[in-house]
Scaffold this active site. Structure first.
Site, PDB file in Angstrom:
ATOM      1  N   THR A 258      -5.343   6.134  15.406  1.00  0.00           N
ATOM      2  CA  THR A 258      -6.699   7.122  15.498  1.00  0.00           C
ATOM      3  C   THR A 258      -6.921   7.739  13.883  1.00  0.00           C
ATOM      4  OG1 THR A 258      -7.679   8.894  16.554  1.00  0.00           O
ATOM      5  CG2 THR A 258      -5.318   9.213  16.067  1.00  0.00           C
ATOM      6  N   ASN A 259      -7.803   8.387  13.746  1.00  0.00           N
ATOM      7  CA  ASN A 259      -8.147   9.235  12.810  1.00  0.00           C
ATOM      8  C   ASN A 259      -7.027   9.913  11.992  1.00  0.00           C
ATOM      9  OD1 ASN A 259     -11.405   8.918  12.544  1.00  0.00           O
ATOM     10  ND2 ASN A 259     -10.821   9.598  14.712  1.00  0.00           N
TER      11      ASN A 259
ATOM     12  N   LYS B 233     -10.704  -5.978  10.297  1.00  0.00           N
ATOM     13  CA  LYS B 233      -9.343  -5.412  11.077  1.00  0.00           C
ATOM     14  C   LYS B 233      -9.154  -6.203  12.394  1.00  0.00           C
ATOM     15  CE  LYS B 233      -7.860  -2.363   8.150  1.00  0.00           C
ATOM     16  NZ  LYS B 233      -6.467  -2.602   7.468  1.00  0.00           N
TER      17      LYS B 233
ATOM     18  N   HIS C 298     -12.832  10.484   4.824  1.00  0.00           N
ATOM     19  CA  HIS C 298     -13.056  10.872   6.057  1.00  0.00           C
ATOM     20  C   HIS C 298     -13.537  12.250   6.461  1.00  0.00           C
ATOM     21  CE1 HIS C 298     -10.985   7.051   6.199  1.00  0.00           C
ATOM     22  NE2 HIS C 298     -11.688   6.572   7.155  1.00  0.00           N
TER      23      HIS C 298
ATOM     24  N   GLY D 273       0.832  -1.143   0.062  1.00  0.00           N
ATOM     25  CA  GLY D 273       0.161  -0.045  -0.130  1.00  0.00           C
ATOM     26  C   GLY D 273       0.608   1.294  -0.090  1.00  0.00           C
TER      27      GLY D 273
ATOM     28  N   TRP E 264     -22.333  17.077   7.879  1.00  0.00           N
ATOM     29  CA  TRP E 264     -23.362  16.095   8.513  1.00  0.00           C
ATOM     30  C   TRP E 264     -23.256  16.018  10.054  1.00  0.00           C
ATOM     31  CZ3 TRP E 264     -21.915  11.167   4.763  1.00  0.00           C
ATOM     32  CH2 TRP E 264     -22.409  11.512   3.595  1.00  0.00           C
TER      33      TRP E 264
ATOM     34  N   VAL F 131      -0.774   6.121   4.343  1.00  0.00           N
ATOM     35  CA  VAL F 131      -0.060   5.392   5.494  1.00  0.00           C
ATOM     36  C   VAL F 131       1.090   5.006   4.592  1.00  0.00           C
ATOM     37  CG1 VAL F 131       0.116   3.848   7.041  1.00  0.00           C
ATOM     38  CG2 VAL F 131      -1.960   4.918   6.967  1.00  0.00           C
ATOM     39  N   GLY F 132       1.091   4.170   3.610  1.00  0.00           N
ATOM     40  CA  GLY F 132       2.102   3.665   2.872  1.00  0.00           C
ATOM     41  C   GLY F 132       3.151   4.510   2.456  1.00  0.00           C
TER      42      GLY F 132
ATOM     43  N   GLY G 114      -0.780   4.741  -0.921  1.00  0.00           N
ATOM     44  CA  GLY G 114      -1.787   5.327  -0.083  1.00  0.00           C
ATOM     45  C   GLY G 114      -0.977   6.283   0.968  1.00  0.00           C
TER      46      GLY G 114
ATOM     47  N   TYR H 234     -15.792  -3.390   8.224  1.00  0.00           N
ATOM     48  CA  TYR H 234     -14.644  -2.897   7.959  1.00  0.00           C
ATOM     49  C   TYR H 234     -13.780  -3.462   9.379  1.00  0.00           C
ATOM     50  CZ  TYR H 234     -10.296  -0.083   7.709  1.00  0.00           C
ATOM     51  OH  TYR H 234      -9.068   0.461   7.745  1.00  0.00           O
TER      52      TYR H 234
ATOM     53  N   SER I 120      -7.392  -0.317  13.009  1.00  0.00           N
ATOM     54  CA  SER I 120      -7.977   1.055  13.000  1.00  0.00           C
ATOM     55  C   SER I 120      -8.711   1.027  14.406  1.00  0.00           C
ATOM     56  CB  SER I 120      -9.070   1.052  12.067  1.00  0.00           C
ATOM     57  OG  SER I 120      -9.929   2.318  12.117  1.00  0.00           O
ATOM     58  N   SER I 121      -8.751   2.462  14.934  1.00  0.00           N
ATOM     59  CA  SER I 121      -9.490   2.697  16.066  1.00  0.00           C
ATOM     60  C   SER I 121     -10.837   2.194  15.939  1.00  0.00           C
ATOM     61  CB  SER I 121      -9.307   4.245  16.508  1.00  0.00           C
ATOM     62  OG  SER I 121      -9.846   5.101  15.523  1.00  0.00           O
ATOM     63  N   CYS I 122     -11.456   2.014  14.808  1.00  0.00           N
ATOM     64  CA  CYS I 122     -12.907   1.618  14.752  1.00  0.00           C
ATOM     65  C   CYS I 122     -13.139   0.086  15.191  1.00  0.00           C
ATOM     66  CB  CYS I 122     -13.457   1.600  13.551  1.00  0.00           C
ATOM     67  SG  CYS I 122     -12.682   0.492  12.142  1.00  0.00           S
TER      68      CYS I 122
END
Length: 308
Positions: free
Chosen positions: A165-166, A141, A180, A11, A203, A16-17, A14, A137, A108-110
Site C-alpha cells: 500500500t502507500n 507493474k 506522494h 534500488g 490538493w 524500500v531498498g 531508495g 506506471y 504497487s496497489s495502483c
C-alpha cells in the site's frame, strides 16, 4: 535465505531498498550486492546481463523503480512506462538466466482497478479500468507481476510479487512536485510553520481515503515472504485500515504543531476514491503491521525535519 547467501537489493538507496537492507543487517545478513543507479543502469540490458554473469546473486529484491505521486505519474507517462518495463524485464530475465534461487518483485496497489470493491482482494487484478493518472506506471507493474508468474510457470522459477500500500518512512521523497501525499504534506506544513504562513494549500477535496504503511513494516513482511511463500498469487501488504486525506492533513497539522488554516484546492485531481487492501492473506502467513500511523509520522517528522 541463509546468513551467508549473496543478496542483491536493486534500488538499495531508495526508501524500500534501504529499509530491506537495514532489516536484513539487523537479522545478521552480511553478503550484499549493492549498486547505485550511477554504477549500474538497470534499463541497460547488456550491463545488467554482465552484472548477473559476474556476480551471480542467490536472492534478489527488485525494489528499483521510477516512482512518484499523482503529478509525476501524470506528467512523465512515457518515461514511467518505459523505464519501469526495462528495469523489470532486465532484472527478472537475468535472474532466470543465472539461476537466482528466489526473487521478490515490488509492484504497487495502483495496479488495481479504480473502482475495485473495498477492501481490495488480490483477485481484483485486471477486473476493471485503471486510474487514468497513474495508468502507465500501473501497466508496467502489472507486466512485472505477470512476468514473474509466467517465468515460474514456464521455467520453474521461484519469483514472487507483492503489492504494498502507500508507503512512508526514512529516505522518502519530499519534492513537492513529484512526491506522494504524506511526505508532501509533512514538508508543506513544516515550511508553513517555520515561515509563519497563515494557510497551507492541499490538493483535491480531501475526501479520498488512503492506507499508509511504514516502510520498516514492509521490510519485515518482505522477509517473511522470502522465507515462507512461493505461490504465483501476488500478496497485498498493508495495515487493513485507511484514513481520509482530510483527516491525514489534520493529523500532520497536529504533529507539526501548525496553527494556520488548510485551504483545499478542488481544481487538483483526487485520484482513486479509495485504495484499502485486503490483507487477510499476508496476515494468514504470520505477519501483521506493528507501527501505528501517528507514531510513525511523528518519528519520520522528528528525524527528517527537527534533527540537525
Amino acid at each position: 535465505m541463509e546468513l551467508s547467501s549473496k543478496i542483491y537489493i536493486a534500488g538499495h538507496n531508495g526508501m524500500v531498498g534501504s529499509a530491506i537492507l537495514r532489516y536484513l543487517k539487523q537479522k545478521g545478513y552480511t553478503n550484499f550486492l549493492l549498486k547505485s543507479s550511477a554504477e549500474l543502469d538497470l534499463t541497460n540490458q547488456e550491463k545488467v546481463a554482465l552484472f548477473f554473469e559476474s556476480e551471480k546473486p542467490d536472492y534478489v529484491f527488485l525494489a528499483a523503480a521510477k516512482v512518484g505521486g499523482i503529478e509525476a505519474n501524470n506528467t512523465y507517462r512515457g518515461q514511467f512506462l518505459y523505464e519501469n518495463l526495462m528495469i523489470q524485464n532486465n532484472v527478472i530475465h537475468q535472474s532466470y538466466a543465472h539461476k537466482v534461487k528466489k526473487l521478490l518483485f515490488y509492484a504497487s496497489s495502483c495496479i488495481y482497478p479504480k473502482y475495485a470493491s473495498q477492501p481490495i482482494n488480490e483477485d481484483a487484478l485486471l477486473t476493471g479500468s485503471l486510474e487514468p493518472t497513474n495508468e502507465p506506471y500501473a501497466i508496467a507493474k502489472i507486466a512485472g507481476i505477470k512476468l514473474c508468474e509466467n517465468y515460474n510457470r514456464q521455467y520453474g522459477c521461484n519469483f514472487i510479487s507483492v503489492m504494498p500500500t502507500n508507503l512512508y518512512g526514512p529516505n522518502d521523497n519530499y519534492d513537492l512536485n513529484n512526491s506522494h501525499v504524506l511526505p508532501a504534506l509533512l514538508r508543506k506544513f513544516h515550511e508553513a510553520k517555520i515561515n509563519n504562513k497563515s494557510t497551507v494549500e492541499v490538493w483535491g477535496t480531501g475526501e479520498p481515503k488512503r492506507e499508509f504503511l511504514h516502510v520498516d513494516d514492509l521490510a519485515a513482511a518482505s522477509f517473511n515472504l522470502m522465507q515462507n511463500y512461493s505461490l504465483d498469487i501476488s500478496v497485498n501488504i498493508g495495515t487493513g485500515t485507511d484514513i481520509s486525506i482530510k483527516n491525514l492533513a489534520e493529523l500532520i497539522k497536529k504533529i507539526v504543531d501548525y496553527k494556520g488554516e488548510i485551504i483545499w484546492n478542488n481544481d487538483k485531481p483526487d485520484g482513486t476514491p479509495r485504495k484499502l487492501l485486503d490483507v487477510s492473506l499476508i496476515n494468514s502467513l504470520g505477519w501483521k503491521y506493528s507501527i501505528e500511523l501517528e507514531n510513525g509520522i511523528r518519528e519520520v517528522y522528528t528525524n527528517k525535519f527537527l534533527k540537525k
